[in-house]
Design a protein around this motif. Structure first.
Motif, PDB file in Angstrom:
ATOM      1  N   HIS A  97       0.798  -1.233   0.000  1.00 14.05           N
ATOM      2  CA  HIS A  97       0.000   0.000   0.000  1.00 14.05           C
ATOM      3  C   HIS A  97       0.831   1.284   0.000  1.00 14.05           C
ATOM      4  O   HIS A  97       0.322   2.338  -0.338  1.00 14.05           O
ATOM      5  N   TYR A  98       2.104   1.220   0.376  1.00 10.82           N
ATOM      6  CA  TYR A  98       2.908   2.443   0.415  1.00 10.82           C
ATOM      7  C   TYR A  98       3.581   2.738  -0.930  1.00 10.82           C
ATOM      8  O   TYR A  98       4.353   3.692  -1.047  1.00 10.82           O
ATOM      9  N   GLN A  99       3.320   1.911  -1.916  1.00  5.61           N
ATOM     10  CA  GLN A  99       3.952   2.149  -3.217  1.00  5.61           C
ATOM     11  C   GLN A  99       3.321   3.356  -3.917  1.00  5.61           C
ATOM     12  O   GLN A  99       2.176   3.721  -3.655  1.00  5.61           O
ATOM     13  N   GLY A 150       7.608  -3.566  -3.217  1.00  6.89           N
ATOM     14  CA  GLY A 150       7.594  -3.370  -1.767  1.00  6.89           C
ATOM     15  C   GLY A 150       9.046  -3.238  -1.352  1.00  6.89           C
ATOM     16  O   GLY A 150       9.852  -2.716  -2.120  1.00  6.89           O
ATOM     17  N   VAL A 151       9.400  -3.736  -0.183  1.00  9.24           N
ATOM     18  CA  VAL A 151      10.801  -3.621   0.250  1.00  9.24           C
ATOM     19  C   VAL A 151      11.423  -5.006   0.456  1.00  9.24           C
ATOM     20  O   VAL A 151      10.737  -6.022   0.443  1.00  9.24           O
ATOM     21  N   HIS A 152      12.749  -4.975   0.674  1.00 11.59           N
ATOM     22  CA  HIS A 152      13.559  -6.196   0.637  1.00 11.59           C
ATOM     23  C   HIS A 152      13.044  -7.295   1.567  1.00 11.59           C
ATOM     24  O   HIS A 152      12.945  -8.459   1.175  1.00 11.59           O
ATOM     25  N   PHE A 153      12.687  -6.927   2.840  1.00 14.39           N
ATOM     26  CA  PHE A 153      12.282  -7.997   3.766  1.00 14.39           C
ATOM     27  C   PHE A 153      10.997  -8.671   3.285  1.00 14.39           C
ATOM     28  O   PHE A 153      10.777  -9.855   3.552  1.00 14.39           O
ATOM     29  N   MET A 154      10.141  -7.943   2.583  1.00 14.27           N
ATOM     30  CA  MET A 154       8.892  -8.532   2.075  1.00 14.27           C
ATOM     31  C   MET A 154       9.209  -9.524   0.949  1.00 14.27           C
ATOM     32  O   MET A 154       8.610 -10.597   0.854  1.00 14.27           O
ATOM     33  N   GLY A 204      15.357  -1.121   0.728  1.00 11.68           N
ATOM     34  CA  GLY A 204      15.477  -1.825   2.009  1.00 11.68           C
ATOM     35  C   GLY A 204      14.516  -1.254   3.024  1.00 11.68           C
ATOM     36  O   GLY A 204      13.482  -0.697   2.675  1.00 11.68           O
ATOM     37  N   CYS A 205      14.846  -1.388   4.313  1.00  7.67           N
ATOM     38  CA  CYS A 205      13.979  -0.829   5.363  1.00  7.67           C
ATOM     39  C   CYS A 205      14.868  -0.468   6.543  1.00  7.67           C
ATOM     40  O   CYS A 205      15.593  -1.328   7.065  1.00  7.67           O
ATOM     41  N   SER A 206      14.794   0.794   6.956  1.00 10.34           N
ATOM     42  CA  SER A 206      15.681   1.236   8.037  1.00 10.34           C
ATOM     43  C   SER A 206      15.335   0.527   9.347  1.00 10.34           C
ATOM     44  O   SER A 206      16.214   0.279  10.179  1.00 10.34           O
ATOM     45  N   MET A 207      14.064   0.169   9.538  1.00 10.54           N
ATOM     46  CA  MET A 207      13.721  -0.557  10.767  1.00 10.54           C
ATOM     47  C   MET A 207      14.361  -1.949  10.767  1.00 10.54           C
ATOM     48  O   MET A 207      14.939  -2.385  11.770  1.00 10.54           O
ATOM     49  N   ALA A 208      14.264  -2.644   9.635  1.00  7.60           N
ATOM     50  CA  ALA A 208      14.852  -3.986   9.560  1.00  7.60           C
ATOM     51  C   ALA A 208      16.354  -3.914   9.833  1.00  7.60           C
ATOM     52  O   ALA A 208      16.927  -4.804  10.471  1.00  7.60           O
ATOM     53  N   MET A 264       7.252  -8.751  10.909  1.00  5.45           N
ATOM     54  CA  MET A 264       7.589  -9.080   9.522  1.00  5.45           C
ATOM     55  C   MET A 264       8.727  -8.191   9.012  1.00  5.45           C
ATOM     56  O   MET A 264       9.554  -8.609   8.204  1.00  5.45           O
ATOM     57  N   ASN A 265       8.768  -6.944   9.519  1.00  4.52           N
ATOM     58  CA  ASN A 265       9.754  -5.968   9.048  1.00  4.52           C
ATOM     59  C   ASN A 265      11.122  -6.267   9.661  1.00  4.52           C
ATOM     60  O   ASN A 265      11.646  -5.509  10.475  1.00  4.52           O
ATOM     61  N   SER A 266      11.679  -7.393   9.282  1.00  9.40           N
ATOM     62  CA  SER A 266      12.990  -7.819   9.791  1.00  9.40           C
ATOM     63  C   SER A 266      13.608  -8.688   8.693  1.00  9.40           C
ATOM     64  O   SER A 266      12.896  -9.229   7.835  1.00  9.40           O
ATOM     65  N   CYS A 325      10.330   2.620  13.241  1.00  6.91           N
ATOM     66  CA  CYS A 325      10.172   3.019  11.842  1.00  6.91           C
ATOM     67  C   CYS A 325      10.444   4.513  11.730  1.00  6.91           C
ATOM     68  O   CYS A 325       9.814   5.319  12.426  1.00  6.91           O
ATOM     69  N   SER A 326      11.361   4.862  10.830  1.00 11.39           N
ATOM     70  CA  SER A 326      11.718   6.281  10.714  1.00 11.39           C
ATOM     71  C   SER A 326      10.596   7.100  10.083  1.00 11.39           C
ATOM     72  O   SER A 326      10.561   8.317  10.228  1.00 11.39           O
ATOM     73  N   VAL A 327       9.667   6.458   9.407  1.00  7.84           N
ATOM     74  CA  VAL A 327       8.528   7.180   8.814  1.00  7.84           C
ATOM     75  C   VAL A 327       7.470   7.432   9.904  1.00  7.84           C
ATOM     76  O   VAL A 327       7.104   8.584  10.185  1.00  7.84           O
ATOM     77  N   HIS A 328       6.997   6.386  10.538  1.00  5.81           N
ATOM     78  CA  HIS A 328       5.940   6.553  11.549  1.00  5.81           C
ATOM     79  C   HIS A 328       6.443   7.268  12.801  1.00  5.81           C
ATOM     80  O   HIS A 328       5.661   7.881  13.528  1.00  5.81           O
ATOM     81  N   GLY A 329       7.769   7.207  13.027  1.00  7.86           N
ATOM     82  CA  GLY A 329       8.342   7.915  14.177  1.00  7.86           C
ATOM     83  C   GLY A 329       8.262   9.425  14.033  1.00  7.86           C
ATOM     84  O   GLY A 329       8.501  10.164  14.985  1.00  7.86           O
ATOM     85  N   PRO A 387       0.111   1.309  14.143  1.00  7.49           N
ATOM     86  CA  PRO A 387       0.735   0.970  15.443  1.00  7.49           C
ATOM     87  C   PRO A 387       2.261   1.077  15.474  1.00  7.49           C
ATOM     88  O   PRO A 387       2.858   0.845  16.522  1.00  7.49           O
ATOM     89  N   GLU A 388       2.902   1.417  14.342  1.00  6.42           N
ATOM     90  CA  GLU A 388       4.343   1.703  14.384  1.00  6.42           C
ATOM     91  C   GLU A 388       4.602   3.104  14.938  1.00  6.42           C
ATOM     92  O   GLU A 388       5.749   3.492  15.134  1.00  6.42           O
ATOM     93  N   CYS A 389       3.518   3.889  15.173  1.00  5.63           N
ATOM     94  CA  CYS A 389       3.702   5.229  15.750  1.00  5.63           C
ATOM     95  C   CYS A 389       4.066   5.100  17.229  1.00  5.63           C
ATOM     96  O   CYS A 389       3.800   4.082  17.868  1.00  5.63           O
ATOM     97  N   SER A 425      11.184   6.535   2.076  1.00  8.16           N
ATOM     98  CA  SER A 425      12.094   6.775   0.949  1.00  8.16           C
ATOM     99  C   SER A 425      12.495   5.470   0.263  1.00  8.16           C
ATOM    100  O   SER A 425      12.739   5.459  -0.943  1.00  8.16           O
ATOM    101  N   THR A 426      12.543   4.362   1.021  1.00  7.70           N
ATOM    102  CA  THR A 426      12.949   3.110   0.379  1.00  7.70           C
ATOM    103  C   THR A 426      11.797   2.481  -0.399  1.00  7.70           C
ATOM    104  O   THR A 426      11.999   1.922  -1.480  1.00  7.70           O
ATOM    105  N   MET A 427      10.578   2.577   0.134  1.00  7.87           N
ATOM    106  CA  MET A 427       9.411   2.115  -0.639  1.00  7.87           C
ATOM    107  C   MET A 427       9.355   2.888  -1.962  1.00  7.87           C
ATOM    108  O   MET A 427       9.048   2.339  -3.018  1.00  7.87           O
ATOM    109  N   ASN A 428       9.659   4.189  -1.879  1.00  2.27           N
ATOM    110  CA  ASN A 428       9.564   5.059  -3.052  1.00  2.27           C
ATOM    111  C   ASN A 428      10.631   4.783  -4.100  1.00  2.27           C
ATOM    112  O   ASN A 428      10.556   5.307  -5.210  1.00  2.27           O
TER     113      ASN A 428
END
Ligand code: 13P
Ligand code: SF4
Length: 392
Positions: free
Chosen positions: A68-70, A104-108, A130-134, A164-166, A254-258, A281-283, A345-348
């Motif tokens: 959904h973030y694409q 999507g991103v790498h972990f997915m 990628g994903c900064s959280m992972a 999942m985000n790992s 998550c650097s986005v929801h944070g 809930p990542e907020c 930024s990584t999804m984008n």
């Protein structure tokens, strides 16, 4: 009926909101690698026609998944859109597709590779997605933490749960240690199952999803949760803190929801009387507590679909999704919770040139950017993923 152009306000831009996209590396991303290949120019007016033609030429051989973030330009080519849980289910349910193109991103994409058959290949159109959280949980760090639990004599009581985000490595660790993967759609079910297996949970890598689920959905106290900081000796926790804790949260986020803050919530409530605040809930915990509703991307979509005409919503999740929802519901006032741009930024990084390139390579008989998890890691990670898919 209100016109969407009068209700949707584009958040203002910030200098750091978007990394440069396309070619080049992102050293801060989960993989931080360059994407090979001769990409078409973003200005090419034929990109949509080229993607359409390549997809048609591939027919049933290709299945395109879109998170959904694409971006809209990419999501229009997805055979299925979804949150990370739905996309994992969909990848597992498509044994006939030779190629899974994962927008999507790498972990997915790694999870899709683990859940698909050996014959199928999973393709990530830009390897730097990628994903900064992972990135915040590295296997060596997690094993060091587990050794500490073993030395303390508590490891047998601890059930590891990873979001999942790992990375696949972390999922493999969790599978080896009889734990489970969760997503933001099933975190409560995963924690309920885990507390039936042991008295403590070691939650990786998103402290916020872990804390929000334990405290707001399972009735734990904030004092039941401790924060394990991999950058501090012993995680920065005393033996007694670890012995007493019910939830040992990894220090990741998550650097986005944070980016969403309590001030964003207060400000929108003052500005728009009666607004409903709906967040992922990542907020952060204080933001989720101050919100009216909390849920995964799939939950957010359903909540806005069901919302009455004329209602007002401030949504705290990634901007591509919020803008798409605002445009899809012109009769509702849907706004972004923050005043400034907040893309992932990584999804984008997956943009139309990368998608066209990946599809055209497949048509030409070359298979680009294949995501492969080694057999041993995949077998262990699959235990934890299958446990998630089997949750009651
Ligand atoms: P969900 O898709 O599970 O809601 O997760 C959001 C997210 O951050 C994906 O990277
Ligand atoms: Fe990772 Fe957050 Fe982006 Fe999701 S939104 S991919 S958790 S950085």
């Amino acid at each position: 009926m209100a016109n969407v152009t009068s209700t949707w306000t584009e958040p203002s831009n910030t200098a750091t909101a978007l990394l440069l996209l396309g070619r080049g590396t992102d050293p801060a991303s989960e993989r931080g690698v360059d994407c090979p290949g001769d990409l078409p120019a973003p200005s090419d007016p034929d990109l949509v026609a080229r993607a359409t033609a390549a997809k048609a030429a591939l027919g049933d051989r290709v299945f395109v998944l879109g998170h959904h973030y694409q971006r809209d330009e990419v999501i229009q080519f997805a055979d299925v859109t979804g949150d990370s849980f739905k996309l994992a289910q969909q990848a597992a349910a498509r044994p006939d597709a030779e190629f899974i193109v994962f927008c999507g991103v790498h972990f997915m994409a790694e999870s899709a590779d683990i859940l698909t058959t050996a014959r199928q290949r999973v393709i990530l159109p830009d390897l730097a997605a990628g994903c900064s959280m992972a990135d915040m949980a590295v296997l060596g760090q997690v094993e060091t933490a587990w050794e500490r639990f073993e030395d303390l004599g508590i490891a047998a009581d601890v059930v590891p749960v990873t979001y999942m985000n790992s990375s696949a490595d972390i999922k493999g660790f969790v599978g080896r240690n009889k734990g489970v993967v969760c997503t933001s759609s099933n975190a409560k079910r995963a924690l309920t199952w885990s507390f039936e297996q042991g008295s403590k949970v070691f939650f990786l890598p998103d402290q916020h999803l872990g804390r929000n689920t334990a405290v707001l959905e399972m009735g734990f106290d904030l004092d039941d949760c401790v924060l394990y900081d991999p950058h501090k000796p012993g995680g920065g926790l005393t033996d007694d803190e670890l012995r007493d804790a019910r939830m040992i949260l990894w220090r990741g986020h998550c650097s986005v929801h944070g980016r969403f803050t309590l001030d964003s919530v207060r400000e929108v409530r003052e500005r728009v009387p009666g607004v409903n605040v709906l967040v992922h809930p990542e907020c952060r915990h204080d933001v989720v507590r101050a919100a009216d509703q909390v849920g995964s991307t799939e939950y957010i979509i359903k909540a806005l679909d069901a919302a009455p005409s004329g209602s007002a919503w401030a949504v705290g999740t990634e901007l591509n999704l919020v803008r798409r929802l605002a445009l899809a519901h012109p009769d509702k006032q849907i706004m972004f919770l923050d005043r400034t741009v907040c893309y992932c930024s990584t999804m984008n990084r997956i943009d139309l040139p990368h998608l066209v390139w990946a599809l055209e390579e497949l048509v030409a008989g070359r298979v680009p950017n294949v995501i492969t998890v080694d057999e041993e890691t995949a077998a262990n990670a699959r235990v934890a993923l299958d446990q998630m898919l089997a949750l009651p």
